[in-house]
Design a protein around this motif. Structure first.
Motif, PDB file in Angstrom:
ATOM      1  N   PRO A  67     -45.691 -17.022  32.439  1.00  0.00           N
ATOM      2  CA  PRO A  67     -45.441 -16.906  31.030  1.00  0.00           C
ATOM      3  C   PRO A  67     -44.019 -16.986  30.826  1.00  0.00           C
ATOM      4  CG  PRO A  67     -45.786 -14.597  32.141  1.00  0.00           C
ATOM      5  CD  PRO A  67     -45.917 -15.542  33.031  1.00  0.00           C
ATOM      6  N   LYS A  68     -42.834 -17.121  31.613  1.00  0.00           N
ATOM      7  CA  LYS A  68     -41.686 -17.111  31.064  1.00  0.00           C
ATOM      8  C   LYS A  68     -40.944 -18.163  32.348  1.00  0.00           C
ATOM      9  CE  LYS A  68     -38.597 -14.369  32.944  1.00  0.00           C
ATOM     10  NZ  LYS A  68     -37.469 -13.349  33.039  1.00  0.00           N
ATOM     11  N   GLU A  69     -39.898 -19.050  32.166  1.00  0.00           N
ATOM     12  CA  GLU A  69     -39.627 -20.081  32.962  1.00  0.00           C
ATOM     13  C   GLU A  69     -38.870 -19.401  34.261  1.00  0.00           C
ATOM     14  OE1 GLU A  69     -37.313 -23.016  31.241  1.00  0.00           O
ATOM     15  OE2 GLU A  69     -38.823 -23.827  29.904  1.00  0.00           O
ATOM     16  N   GLU A  70     -39.282 -19.618  35.426  1.00  0.00           N
ATOM     17  CA  GLU A  70     -38.576 -19.440  36.617  1.00  0.00           C
ATOM     18  C   GLU A  70     -38.518 -20.587  37.350  1.00  0.00           C
ATOM     19  OE1 GLU A  70     -39.924 -15.574  38.539  1.00  0.00           O
ATOM     20  OE2 GLU A  70     -40.800 -15.097  36.496  1.00  0.00           O
ATOM     21  N   PRO A  71     -37.482 -21.065  38.387  1.00  0.00           N
ATOM     22  CA  PRO A  71     -37.229 -22.203  38.959  1.00  0.00           C
ATOM     23  C   PRO A  71     -38.246 -22.109  40.275  1.00  0.00           C
ATOM     24  CG  PRO A  71     -35.522 -20.461  39.500  1.00  0.00           C
ATOM     25  CD  PRO A  71     -36.255 -19.865  38.349  1.00  0.00           C
ATOM     26  N   LEU A  72     -38.703 -23.434  40.473  1.00  0.00           N
ATOM     27  CA  LEU A  72     -39.265 -23.770  41.508  1.00  0.00           C
ATOM     28  C   LEU A  72     -38.755 -23.276  42.809  1.00  0.00           C
ATOM     29  CD1 LEU A  72     -42.093 -25.088  42.606  1.00  0.00           C
ATOM     30  CD2 LEU A  72     -40.831 -27.200  42.786  1.00  0.00           C
TER      31      LEU A  72
END
Length: 324
Positions: A67-72
């Protein structure tokens, strides 16, 4: 007359030391590092430019289904003169240099094990960018597979008695013993791990194979089945507060295989009705024609104050290790 015993002792000690050093050099170094972390060896003049931008765009892009941007991946950058010591123990290393040849090479266990070292060399910036563009999908696929295997290894140190789930669902699933049973029914199990700021959950359920009909849209049917299971078993404090898929967030859907069986994977965001509770989920719907059934393996996380990438990675590591 000179006493030769001290000299002989020193000589033998030196031989012993050299012999031990040689043995230690031959010992296998075990790789290390946090899950979903990679080391990029590249000089600053290339890192702070279009090549660095390309690396970040590809390897630190947002994870699908959160739901929130997090890095691969978490990227740790090191200049080439630091290509030694603790850094060479990283499980994943990408080495990028400007040289007189254009080269892409993968070396397994070059400095430690298990390990993948990706060497990218180019005559120019544009040549390096072209190699990155061509091979990044392959590199990411290899890294992701390696991280799942490593996470499975870490989790396998202490697992719940697998015979209980195997007897009930005819599937071998290595669930860490940090999870406990919240609900246990004939065709449904809810396992939960309580964390400091939330929880991780694993749902296991089985349905007749006829629940998915070939003339219907599989994706739509999965969403309905998942909402049905969530509505029956996953509830908040109020009776009407049940789990459902929040379709205002992106939903990702693809086909894969688990335990040799065809599986459909759905990722997105779950929510409780009339509640502020929500978080990411991943659902593997496995078609088991041999047993005329569908096996649902779903993981979801609730951790409002913490990043969720690694929580979901833990759940996927458990699910992808299923054997039927």
């Amino acid at each position: 007359m000179m006493n030769k015993k001290p000299i002989l002792f020193v000589f033998l000690s030196l031989l012993f030391f050299l012999s031990c050093s040689k043995k230690n050099d031959n010992l296998v170094r075990h790789s290390s590092g946090k899950i979903n972390s990679i080391s990029v060896v590249i000089d600053d003049n290339l890192w702070y430019g279009v090549i660095g931008d390309s690396i970040r765009n590809k390897f630190a892009r947002p994870v699908e289904g959160l739901p929130k941007e997090e890095p691969l991946f978490d990227i740790n950058q090191y200049p080439t003169h630091l290509m030694e010591g603790f850094m060479t123990k990283s499980r994943t290393i990408i080495v990028i240099k400007k040289t007189d040849q254009n080269v892409f090479e993968i070396k397994k266990d070059q400095y430690a094990t298990p390990q993948n070292v990706f060497h990218i060399s180019g005559k120019s910036v544009s040549a390096i960018l072209e190699i990155l563009e061509t091979h990044a999908p392959q590199i990411i696929q290899i890294i992701e597979k390696g991280e799942i295997i490593e996470h499975q290894r870490l989790l396998s140190d202490s697992i719940l008695n697998p015979k209980v789930i195997q007897k009930q669902f005819q599937v071998v699933l290595k669930v860490p013993n940090s999870y406990s049973y919240t609900i246990k029914k004939t065709d449904f199990v809810w396992l939960k791990k309580e964390c400091i700021s939330g929880s991780n959950s694993l749902l296991i359920s089985k349905l007749p194979l006829s629940s998915i009909k070939s003339n219907l849209n599989v994706f739509s049917r999965i969403l309905k089945l998942q909402d049905s299971i969530g509505g029956l078993y996953v509830k908040g404090t109020e009776p009407e507060s049940t789990m459902y898929i929040d379709q205002s967030y992106p939903i990702y859907f693809f086909k894969t295989k688990v335990g040799g069986k065809v599986a459909y994977v759905t990722k997105g965001t779950w929510r409780l009705k009339d509640s502020f509770m929500f978080g990411p989920f991943v659902n593997y719907m496995i078609l088991d024609a041999d047993k005329n059934r569908i096996l649902f393996l779903e993981g979801f996380s609730y951790s409002p104050s913490r990043d969720k990438r690694d929580f979901m990675h833990e759940l996927e590591s458990v699910i992808q290790g299923a054997k039927m």
